[in-house]
Design an enzyme around this catalytic site. Structure first.
Site, PDB file in Angstrom:
ATOM      1  N   SER B  19       0.816  -1.206   0.000  1.00  0.00           N
ATOM      2  CA  SER B  19       0.000   0.000   0.000  1.00  0.00           C
ATOM      3  C   SER B  19       0.858   1.268   0.000  1.00  0.00           C
ATOM      4  O   SER B  19       0.346   2.353  -0.229  1.00  0.00           O
ATOM      5  CB  SER B  19      -0.904   0.020   1.228  1.00  0.00           C
ATOM      6  OG  SER B  19      -0.127  -0.004   2.391  1.00  0.00           O
ATOM      7  N   CYS B 192       3.036  -6.672  10.181  1.00  0.00           N
ATOM      8  CA  CYS B 192       2.775  -5.481   9.366  1.00  0.00           C
ATOM      9  C   CYS B 192       4.142  -4.963   8.967  1.00  0.00           C
ATOM     10  O   CYS B 192       5.051  -4.882   9.796  1.00  0.00           O
ATOM     11  CB  CYS B 192       2.011  -4.420  10.159  1.00  0.00           C
ATOM     12  SG  CYS B 192       1.937  -2.818   9.303  1.00  0.00           S
ATOM     13  N   HIS B 194       5.331  -2.175   8.431  1.00  0.00           N
ATOM     14  CA  HIS B 194       5.851  -0.971   9.090  1.00  0.00           C
ATOM     15  C   HIS B 194       6.506  -1.294  10.431  1.00  0.00           C
ATOM     16  O   HIS B 194       7.356  -0.538  10.916  1.00  0.00           O
ATOM     17  CB  HIS B 194       4.731   0.026   9.363  1.00  0.00           C
ATOM     18  CG  HIS B 194       4.310   0.819   8.166  1.00  0.00           C
ATOM     19  ND1 HIS B 194       3.592   0.276   7.143  1.00  0.00           N
ATOM     20  CD2 HIS B 194       4.516   2.122   7.831  1.00  0.00           C
ATOM     21  CE1 HIS B 194       3.361   1.214   6.233  1.00  0.00           C
ATOM     22  NE2 HIS B 194       3.910   2.329   6.627  1.00  0.00           N
TER      23      HIS B 194
END
Lengths: 273, 273
Positions: B19, B192, B194
């Site tokens: 994303s 995730c 991040h």
């Protein structure tokens, strides 16, 4: 003939758009001030948040949202998002043949009404602050004002996560607003529709001598003035509210109540534009 | 004839999508393990973040991203986003006629290799955690394991804001991970892309007895195995990297370096898909 057209036009709904939930704080003030108007709210939740997107895409999304509302036959469009108002208002006014108002000018106006010493701050998303739009307005009208713009990019996710009364939000407020503490400001504008939910904590941090201003109220008044001027106030005595979102109608219904201050019904989820 | 097709196919680039920036942590591990492969990275920054979007739109965006990469003639697609892997991997495998791998299975595998007492936690976005995908995998393979899934939705904006070493991130970690403190877990998966930037702070909070696992490394190994099995490892001795984003190439270049661990060149901004 003209009267007849106006008779029809004035009973059309008002269109409001935002990147998601935040604009519901503006809708709430419009409902309070104009309880007889029909409202259509469009939340572009598939593309949220706008505040960390580029000018190009904010304009792209704003035009698509406005054209969708135009197809729903609205009489006026309210851009209830500071990032979209900052970057896309000119493009919207150029492209659309109906009145468009944003939240920047009303917010600026109420900030300038509130300040006595002309030492003011504006808190917003990175997009809004980087647009320099408030800076330009202040320099044009009050060149001697002391102006402190502060981007507070974490305020939106904190509010979206329902942490607007949480002690961690107080710590983030401290982190972002500490530079204001010795500046003797007397007014601060919440230039993002999510921030009013943090108003209490921001007020606590800045103290009672600082007026904390939510542009939603001024925007509702600016809308009313525009409708009066253009003879577009509705003649009806009842109102209805419709909602369109581009992602997750269920989440919008649940979380939206915090922003709108009332139950949300009649939400339709459509494909991203 | 088959050999000749494979000769051509194996020297095509690997496609990676996410994303936004996060998938660059996966790309970094792929570069380390497969330094001769050409890579094309697609960051759908116009629609970020995926982690708080609905399953329907995560699938929609993932299919569009994968089809874009397919047009660039890649030999395999790596879904370097946990939310997209959780919701869209099946749809991608069904729609595409080239191999696709995600980050979920490799992450799960390395978590199960790391734990000794089978008391484990998975940290992810709301979308990833709500998908229950890790829970299903763990219940299938290790029904007696104690499993603690925790959605940490503020970790992404904290990292995106460059606060991954800030004391406020430590406080958010404390807030989210406090329920794990008395559970005697010995391994935690950062589900995730991040979160690896917060690894140091998470490790400090959980203590040395807990293994903190980044699925990027296992994903790179899974990719290598897949290329070996399908005889798709490149025969070339040099590599090139191309990047496409749907919003703000400039920001991607600047912030992306933190995630990729090297300078980012050759970024092309395209229209949102």
């Amino acid at each position: 003939m003209k009267t007849e057209v106006n008779m029809l036009t004035k009973d059309l709904p008002i269109g409001i758009f935002d990147s998601g939930l935040g604009g519901l704080t503006v809708m709430q003030e419009i409902i309070k001030l104009l309880p007889n108007e029909n409202l259509i709210y469009f939340g572009d939740s598939a593309h949220l948040p706008y505040g960390n997107k580029s000018q190009k895409n904010i304009i792209r999304y704003s035009l698509a949202n406005a054209k969708f509302l135009q197809k729903q036959k609205v009489k006026v469009i309210v851009v209830a998002c500071n990032s979209a108002s900052a970057y896309a208002l000119d493009a919207l006014k150029k492209e659309l043949d109906l009145p468009v108002i944003g939240v920047i000018a009303p917010g600026f106006f109420s900030l300038m009404q509130a300040t006595k010493n002309f030492k003011v701050a504006v808190l917003g998303t990175r997009a809004t602050i980087n647009s320099n739009i408030y800076q330009k307005l202040i320099l044009q009208k009050h060149p001697k004002a002391s102006f402190y713009p502060i981007a507070c990019p974490l305020f939106v996710p904190l509010v979206e996560e329902g942490l607007h009364k949480h002690h961690l939000s107080s710590l983030h407020i401290h982190e972002y607003l500490q530079p204001l503490k010795d500046k003797n400001i007397d007014a601060v504008l919440l230039a993002c529709t999510h921030y009013p939910l943090l108003k209490e904590l921001i007020q606590n941090y800045l103290g009672k001598k600082v007026l904390v201003i939510d542009p939603a109220i001024a925007t509702a008044h600016a809308l009313k003035e525009l409708l009066e001027e253009q003879k577009l106030l509705t003649s009806k005595k009842s109102s209805s509210y419709k909602f369109f979102v581009t992602d997750d109608a269920k989440k919008f219904k649940i979380l939206g109540q915090n922003f709108l201050g009332m139950e949300i019904k009649n939400v339709k989820e459509i494909e991203p534009l």
